[in-house]
Design an enzyme around this catalytic site. Structure first.
Site, PDB file in Angstrom:
ATOM      1  N   CYS A 329       0.821  -1.219   0.000  1.00  0.00           N
ATOM      2  CA  CYS A 329       0.000   0.000   0.000  1.00  0.00           C
ATOM      3  C   CYS A 329       0.848   1.261   0.000  1.00  0.00           C
ATOM      4  CB  CYS A 329      -0.877   0.024   1.248  1.00  0.00           C
ATOM      5  SG  CYS A 329      -2.108  -1.256   1.210  1.00  0.00           S
ATOM      6  N   ASP A 330       2.149   1.119   0.178  1.00  0.00           N
ATOM      7  CA  ASP A 330       3.008   2.292   0.316  1.00  0.00           C
ATOM      8  C   ASP A 330       3.338   2.892  -1.048  1.00  0.00           C
ATOM      9  OD1 ASP A 330       4.790   4.198   1.046  1.00  0.00           O
ATOM     10  OD2 ASP A 330       6.202   2.839   2.025  1.00  0.00           O
TER      11      ASP A 330
END
Ligand SMILES: Cc1ncc(COP(=O)(O)O)c(C=O)c1O
Length: 380
Positions: A329-330
């Protein structure tokens, strides 16, 4: 590099993400190193790829090992633990250097019974070694120019030339034995002059130590930094070796033992990463592929190693500049903002990157719960 056919077969069998390690290539790299630097014993820097199977291959080929933590020490020690104690002691010196200049006190206590060879570069470390590992042999790590290296190390480690002999005499006064000197010219050093300068500097320190009455040094460790052929701009290893051999022969008599700590050179070209496209989107008009490997895993070298890898596809098609994102998700998890890839790739298609064996899998993290690449050994 393994053929595309073999990579697809292995991906089908083992799933992705996957790193294929070609042990023939590891053996070839070791043989090249020995061929062109016959006087230099290679202590493979385990940190570059700490897989025990790679250590085993290099052990069988005749390599020694540079370790920088107790877990790395234990991987290598597996190969000596059943030897008779007398041979084991000799083996440790011939086969292992603990090449981290800063060691925790607990680490020194654990190391001491093995009477290891360790590096140091400051007063505090002398005090710690004297107290917790008095049976260790020492090599003073020098600060040397890292000019133009991909990974600069000289701001973190190394005694300045002006304080080097003082640190040798101080260790001697403390009852420790300084066996020689070590240095690191910076990782992926394509500026071969770094090696020339460092060897000359080390020769001057040997001489100054002798002039000031210290005559026990008989070892020079020329460290790592030997470049992997990531692209055509990296000049051939034999050219670098010629320069190193000339300086060693000119400045160090034959009875001085020469060690080295190559990491990247041994394993970079032996690793090929294969990943699967798991998502596809157009963002601000640009095609983005999402794959099941990223900077938290195999591509961690983009952040930690300052290295860029290129991606290729098995499938052909008209190419365009794409972004390739990792699976987490980064937003930092970007493998590349500009890869030339076919625009017609679909979910489930495979991508691969070559020359990704060094400092890749080695620094993978469990962030976000995505599993790391499986390591698949071939030609073992
Ligand atoms: C002390 C030491 N030795 C050896 C190495 C291996 O260097 P390379 O992979 O550039 O050969 C490193 C890498 O950081 C290191 O810190």
């Amino acid at each position: 590099m393994p053929s595309q056919k073999l990579l697809s077969q292995l991906a089908r069998k083992h799933g992705t993400p996957m790193i294929v390690v070609d042990h023939d290539e590891v053996r070839r790299n070791y043989a090249t190193f020995k061929k062109y630097l016959p006087r230099v014993q290679a202590y493979y820097a385990v940190k570059a790829f700490s897989d025990p199977v790679i250590v085993q291959t290099l052990f069988e080929a005749g390599a020694s090992f540079d370790v920088a933590s107790m877990p790395e020490f234990r991987i290598v020690y597996e190969y000596v633990k059943d030897m008779p104690p007398k041979q084991r002691q000799e083996w440790i010196w011939d086969k292992i250097i603990y090449a981290h200049p800063i060691k925790a006190e607990a680490t020194l206590r654990e190391l001491d019974p093995y009477k290891p060879l360790v590096t140091y570069d400051n007063h505090e470390e002398i005090r710690k070694i004297k107290k917790h590992a008095p049976h260790a042999g020492l090599a003073l790590r020098l600060k040397v120019p890292n000019t133009g290296a991909m990974v600069e190390l000289s701001s973190k480690f190394g005694a300045a030339p002006g304080e080097a002999v003082d640190l040798i005499l101080e260790a001697d006064k403390a009852g420790l034995v300084v066996e020689g000197l070590s240095f690191h010219v910076g990782s992926q050093t394509t500026n071969f002059d770094n090696f020339v300068q460092a060897i000359n500097l080390a020769a001057n320190i040997f001489q100054e130590a002798k002039d000031r009455g210290y005559t026990k040094m008989n070892l020079l460790d020329i460290g790592g930094g030997f470049p992997a052929p990531y692209d055509a701009t990296v000049r051939p290893f034999r050219e670098l070796a010629r320069k190193i051999n000339a300086e060693l022969d000119r400045l160090f008599p034959k009875d001085v033992q020469i060690l080295s700590e190559p990491g990247r050179f041994m394993v970079a070209t032996a690793g090929t990463a294969v990943s699967t496209i798991i998502g596809k989107a157009v963002r601000d008009g640009k095609l983005c592929y999402y794959i099941d490997d990223g900077v938290y895993h195999t591509f961690s070298g983009i952040l930690f190693d300052h290295c860029q890898y290129h991606m290729k596809s098995f499938k052909k098609g008209p190419k365009q500049i794409c972004t390739v994102f990792g699976p987490t998700c980064d937003a930092l998890d970007v493998v590349s903002m500009s890869e030339e890839l076919p625009g017609n790739l679909e979910l489930g298609d495979l991508l691969y990157s070559v020359n990704i064996g060094a400092y890749s899998s080695a620094s993978s993290t469990p962030f976000n719960g995505f599993p790391p690449a499986k390591i698949v050994h071939i030609n073992r």
